[in-house]
Design a protein around this motif. Structure first.
Motif, mmCIF file in Angstrom:
data_model
loop_
_atom_site.group_PDB
_atom_site.id
_atom_site.type_symbol
_atom_site.label_atom_id
_atom_site.label_comp_id
_atom_site.label_asym_id
_atom_site.label_seq_id
_atom_site.Cartn_x
_atom_site.Cartn_y
_atom_site.Cartn_z
ATOM 1 N N LYS A 297 -13.562 1.540 -3.114
ATOM 2 C CA LYS A 297 -13.405 2.902 -3.634
ATOM 3 C C LYS A 297 -12.433 2.949 -4.804
ATOM 4 O O LYS A 297 -12.730 3.526 -5.867
ATOM 5 C CB LYS A 297 -12.906 3.821 -2.515
ATOM 6 C CG LYS A 297 -12.562 5.230 -2.977
ATOM 7 C CD LYS A 297 -11.976 6.045 -1.830
ATOM 8 C CE LYS A 297 -11.498 7.416 -2.326
ATOM 9 N NZ LYS A 297 -10.882 8.219 -1.226
ATOM 10 N N TYR A 298 -11.258 2.339 -4.654
ATOM 11 C CA TYR A 298 -10.242 2.407 -5.697
ATOM 12 C C TYR A 298 -10.494 1.418 -6.835
ATOM 13 O O TYR A 298 -9.954 1.564 -7.932
ATOM 14 C CB TYR A 298 -8.850 2.165 -5.106
ATOM 15 C CG TYR A 298 -8.359 3.339 -4.279
ATOM 16 C CD1 TYR A 298 -8.246 4.610 -4.843
ATOM 17 C CD2 TYR A 298 -8.009 3.180 -2.946
ATOM 18 C CE1 TYR A 298 -7.796 5.692 -4.086
ATOM 19 C CE2 TYR A 298 -7.557 4.249 -2.183
ATOM 20 C CZ TYR A 298 -7.461 5.506 -2.759
ATOM 21 O OH TYR A 298 -7.026 6.577 -2.013
ATOM 22 N N PRO B 179 -6.306 -1.122 -5.383
ATOM 23 C CA PRO B 179 -7.276 -1.785 -4.490
ATOM 24 C C PRO B 179 -6.804 -3.118 -3.947
ATOM 25 O O PRO B 179 -7.251 -3.554 -2.888
ATOM 26 C CB PRO B 179 -8.501 -1.965 -5.386
ATOM 27 C CG PRO B 179 -7.977 -1.963 -6.780
ATOM 28 C CD PRO B 179 -6.821 -1.018 -6.767
ATOM 29 N N LYS C 15 -12.644 -0.920 7.181
ATOM 30 C CA LYS C 15 -12.081 0.308 6.602
ATOM 31 C C LYS C 15 -11.259 0.005 5.358
ATOM 32 O O LYS C 15 -11.378 0.689 4.340
ATOM 33 C CB LYS C 15 -11.200 1.022 7.644
ATOM 34 C CG LYS C 15 -11.982 1.671 8.783
ATOM 35 C CD LYS C 15 -11.031 2.354 9.765
ATOM 36 C CE LYS C 15 -11.800 2.990 10.924
ATOM 37 N NZ LYS C 15 -10.869 3.593 11.915
ATOM 38 N N ASP C 16 -10.420 -1.021 5.427
ATOM 39 C CA ASP C 16 -9.580 -1.362 4.271
ATOM 40 C C ASP C 16 -10.413 -1.858 3.093
ATOM 41 O O ASP C 16 -10.147 -1.506 1.933
ATOM 42 C CB ASP C 16 -8.560 -2.428 4.660
ATOM 43 C CG ASP C 16 -7.217 -1.814 5.033
ATOM 44 O OD1 ASP C 16 -7.157 -0.579 5.167
ATOM 45 O OD2 ASP C 16 -6.234 -2.562 5.194
ATOM 46 N N TYR D 85 -5.363 -3.012 -0.317
ATOM 47 C CA TYR D 85 -6.385 -2.859 0.733
ATOM 48 C C TYR D 85 -7.220 -4.130 0.865
ATOM 49 O O TYR D 85 -7.611 -4.523 1.973
ATOM 50 C CB TYR D 85 -7.288 -1.665 0.410
ATOM 51 C CG TYR D 85 -6.553 -0.353 0.402
ATOM 52 C CD1 TYR D 85 -6.233 0.293 1.592
ATOM 53 C CD2 TYR D 85 -6.148 0.245 -0.800
ATOM 54 C CE1 TYR D 85 -5.544 1.502 1.593
ATOM 55 C CE2 TYR D 85 -5.452 1.443 -0.808
ATOM 56 C CZ TYR D 85 -5.150 2.071 0.386
ATOM 57 O OH TYR D 85 -4.470 3.261 0.377
ATOM 58 N N GLU E 30 -13.484 -1.113 2.434
ATOM 59 C CA GLU E 30 -14.182 0.045 1.865
ATOM 60 C C GLU E 30 -13.251 0.827 0.951
ATOM 61 O O GLU E 30 -13.661 1.327 -0.103
ATOM 62 C CB GLU E 30 -14.744 0.922 2.978
ATOM 63 C CG GLU E 30 -15.974 0.307 3.649
ATOM 64 C CD GLU E 30 -16.485 1.128 4.814
ATOM 65 O OE1 GLU E 30 -15.691 1.924 5.379
ATOM 66 O OE2 GLU E 30 -17.668 0.973 5.176
ATOM 67 N N MET E 31 -11.980 0.930 1.327
ATOM 68 C CA MET E 31 -10.990 1.584 0.464
ATOM 69 C C MET E 31 -10.775 0.774 -0.815
ATOM 70 O O MET E 31 -10.623 1.347 -1.904
ATOM 71 C CB MET E 31 -9.656 1.729 1.208
ATOM 72 C CG MET E 31 -9.696 2.733 2.356
ATOM 73 S SD MET E 31 -9.945 4.435 1.781
ATOM 74 C CE MET E 31 -8.337 4.767 1.047
ATOM 75 N N ALA E 32 -10.777 -0.542 -0.694
ATOM 76 C CA ALA E 32 -10.612 -1.397 -1.869
ATOM 77 C C ALA E 32 -11.748 -1.175 -2.853
ATOM 78 O O ALA E 32 -11.528 -1.074 -4.069
ATOM 79 C CB ALA E 32 -10.550 -2.863 -1.441
ATOM 80 N N ARG F 189 -15.924 -7.624 1.757
ATOM 81 C CA ARG F 189 -16.478 -6.499 2.509
ATOM 82 C C ARG F 189 -17.786 -6.912 3.175
ATOM 83 O O ARG F 189 -18.076 -6.499 4.307
ATOM 84 C CB ARG F 189 -16.697 -5.280 1.615
ATOM 85 C CG ARG F 189 -17.113 -4.052 2.438
ATOM 86 C CD ARG F 189 -17.234 -2.794 1.612
ATOM 87 N NE ARG F 189 -18.402 -2.793 0.737
ATOM 88 C CZ ARG F 189 -18.841 -1.714 0.079
ATOM 89 N NH1 ARG F 189 -18.188 -0.560 0.202
ATOM 90 N NH2 ARG F 189 -19.886 -1.798 -0.705
ATOM 91 N N ILE G 78 0.839 -1.214 0.000
ATOM 92 C CA ILE G 78 0.000 0.000 0.000
ATOM 93 C C ILE G 78 0.868 1.255 0.000
ATOM 94 O O ILE G 78 0.553 2.249 -0.678
ATOM 95 C CB ILE G 78 -0.962 -0.013 1.214
ATOM 96 C CG1 ILE G 78 -2.026 -1.098 1.016
ATOM 97 C CG2 ILE G 78 -1.623 1.349 1.405
ATOM 98 C CD1 ILE G 78 -2.867 -1.379 2.250
ATOM 99 N N LYS H 30 -3.002 3.696 -4.267
ATOM 100 C CA LYS H 30 -4.326 3.726 -4.901
ATOM 101 C C LYS H 30 -4.672 2.407 -5.599
ATOM 102 O O LYS H 30 -5.613 2.335 -6.381
ATOM 103 C CB LYS H 30 -4.397 4.881 -5.910
ATOM 104 C CG LYS H 30 -4.350 6.249 -5.245
ATOM 105 C CD LYS H 30 -4.573 7.360 -6.250
ATOM 106 C CE LYS H 30 -4.567 8.718 -5.564
ATOM 107 N NZ LYS H 30 -4.826 9.821 -6.531
#
Length: 535
Positions: free
Chosen positions: A456-457, A428, A449-450, A431, A452-454, A474, A421, A426
């Protein structure tokens, strides 16, 4: 963490571990079709040390009795104690005729014949079975009645025997363990039938239910104005789903030996066959209402499932086929006909070690060969050398993280994912992998949290199958953080975008287990293993 759930958290964590996938390696211990069959069909010991005997020697089987019991009233109760009860009944309303159900039962007979034939077990022609002395002289005492039920428990069904044949063995569908015990005299007659047809004799009973009922009750003690009060709540969730929740199989040979088998888990097919469910208070007059507490009524109105005739017939055939497939797979395992899963080296270890590693490509090739051999520690060693030689090559951290995960070294997998990371903030995949490692290490909030970042990207930038894996993991993180509704949305979306990937179905099966919907969970597990087999 998951309140009012039939699954304890320890069991949930184990189930999650068998599902989680790490990107690059994908070494999840996913349920196989063989394991699903083994869990679904159980041998019932005839004695303390009883073992299956008849099926191991069977080369040809005479299906003397194949019966299907089609439920049309199902009642479910949830009992907190002797005074507190919640209850609901569900009615099937369809245009299926007796002939439709007889045809389905006849088809079930033919399905069993085909499945056994594929497993190397031949069958005896039905006319030859009818020509045996015992069959010809059998006098029934209303044993083949079509309608049956139990008023007290609110259950009703219609029973059909293939080709309208005789009933030799009475199966108790409400309590399979109380099914008929064959007297020695009857066993001798069946053994003689076995000699006449030169084959073992089989009796099969399967029930087809049409709904999954989940009742939740909650009783709390509260204090109001220094007065102690008991507050009770009850909720229901009803789904139209065809399933085989119970079954019984009895196999006998000419020497009076016998095997008993029964369903330990339902076999379900999650395919629509009905219109919108609705309540009908008038049906309560049949005496199915119960009171949850003396002064607080939980009178769930009876629910009606309006079935489409053609769709019911098609899905019922499908669920009987799925049951037969699992049953014969279990027989194959008992007979010792399993396919041997011999680990095959992609390349000998000493040959791999001879590969010189000077470039990034050399390290990737050498590491990949060890991965294919499932020699995870050797692959870890290769990627460790690669990181020393090329410390800014992010993919080596990613690959070593996957190998650490496969080797059960989750802290190291988390640390390598963190390094990836830092190099590619950026991407995914980093994450996704670290979120998966967090779940394994029971760091539920960090995992969510991770992941959700995955999401997102990854949005719109990766292939649907990997996106489905991200959403599935998730969804698992949502469950572990007690956000059940969000979990269901993720699993459904994973299935929508990658309908041929098993990940979303496996995840949703966990969701259904948490909700107490056993039939729905089994339907998704079956779908997942079928997709894994390319079906």
């Amino acid at each position: 963490m998951i309140y009012n759930s039939p699954i304890k958290k320890a069991h949930l964590i184990f189930t999650v571990f068998t599902l989680l996938l790490f990107a690059v390696s994908g070494n999840a211990q996913q349920m196989t079709y063989e394991k699903l069959a083994d869990n679904t069909i159980q041998y019932v010991k005839a004695s303390t040390f009883g073992k299956p005997n008849v099926i191991k020697k069977t080369n040809k089987l005479a299906l003397a009795q194949v019966r299907v019991h089609f439920k049309f009233i199902t009642t479910e109760g949830n009992y907190e104690n002797k005074k507190n009860t919640a209850k609901v009944s569900v009615y099937l309303d369809g245009k299926m005729t007796d002939q439709d159900l007889q045809n389905l039962t006849d088809e079930f007979y033919r399905i069993l014949e085909r499945k056994f034939a594929a497993a190397g077990i031949g069958s005896v022609d039905w006319q030859a079975i009818k020509a045996t002395e015992y069959y010809a002289n059998r006098v029934e005492a209303n044993e083949n009645r079509k309608l049956d039920g139990d008023v007290k428990s609110g259950q009703a069904w219609a029973s059909f025997t293939a080709f309208d044949g005789h009933v030799f063995y009475r199966f108790n569908i409400l309590d399979p363990l109380k099914s008929e015990l064959l007297a020695f005299g009857k066993q001798k007659k069946i053994s003689k039938m076995s000699e006449e047809v030169d084959a073992e004799i089989g009796f099969f009973d399967a029930m087809v239910d049409f709904t999954d009922i989940n009742l939740q009750t909650d009783i709390k003690t509260v204090y109001e104005d220094k007065q102690k009060k008991t507050v009770a709540n009850a909720s229901q969730n009803i789904t139209a789903i065809l399933n085989v929740p119970v079954s019984n199989a009895l196999l006998l040979d000419r020497k009076n030996n016998f095997d008993f088998y029964r369903s330990d888990l339902p076999v379900s097919v999650n395919q629509g066959y009905s219109g919108k469910l609705y309540e009908n208070a008038n049906l309560a007059s049949l005496g199915i209402k119960r009171f949850f507490q003396p002064n607080e009524r939980f009178t769930f109105n009876p629910v009606v499932v309006p079935a489409n005739r053609e769709e019911y017939i098609a899905v019922a055939k499908k669920v009987l086929d799925a049951y037969a497939d699992l049953f014969v797979e279990k027989m194959r395992q008992i007979r010792g006909d399993e396919k041997k899963n011999v680990a095959k080296e992609f390349a000998p270890k000493d040959e791999i070690n001879k590969i010189e590693t000077q470039s990034v490509g050399d390290f990737k090739t050498k590491g990949m060969l060890f991965e294919k051999n499932r020699d995870f520690q050797s692959a870890i060693n290769v990627y460790t050398e690669a990181i020393k030689a090329f410390p800014n090559e992010a993919n080596f951290y990613l690959k070593r993280a996957a190998m650490y995960d496969a080797a059960g070294k989750y802290k190291e997998a988390e640390d390598d994912s963190t390094m990836f990371i830092k190099l590619e903030p950026k991407n995914p995949t980093g994450y996704y992998n670290r979120g998966t490692a967090y779940i394994r290490r029971k760091k539920d909030k960090e995992a969510l949290k991770d992941l959700e970042m995955a999401v997102k990207y990854a949005d719109g930038k990766i292939n649907p199958k990997f996106m489905a894996s991200i959403l599935t993991n998730r969804g698992i993180a949502y469950i572990l953080n007690n956000k059940i509704d969000q979990a269901e949305k993720d699993f459904n979306e994973a299935i929508r975008i990658a309908p041929t990937s098993p990940d979303g179905y496996r995840g949703r099966a966990i969701f259904y287990k948490v909700k107490g919907s056993t039939q729905l969970a089994q339907a998704d597990e079956l779908k997942a293993v079928q997709l894994s087999r390319g079906q």
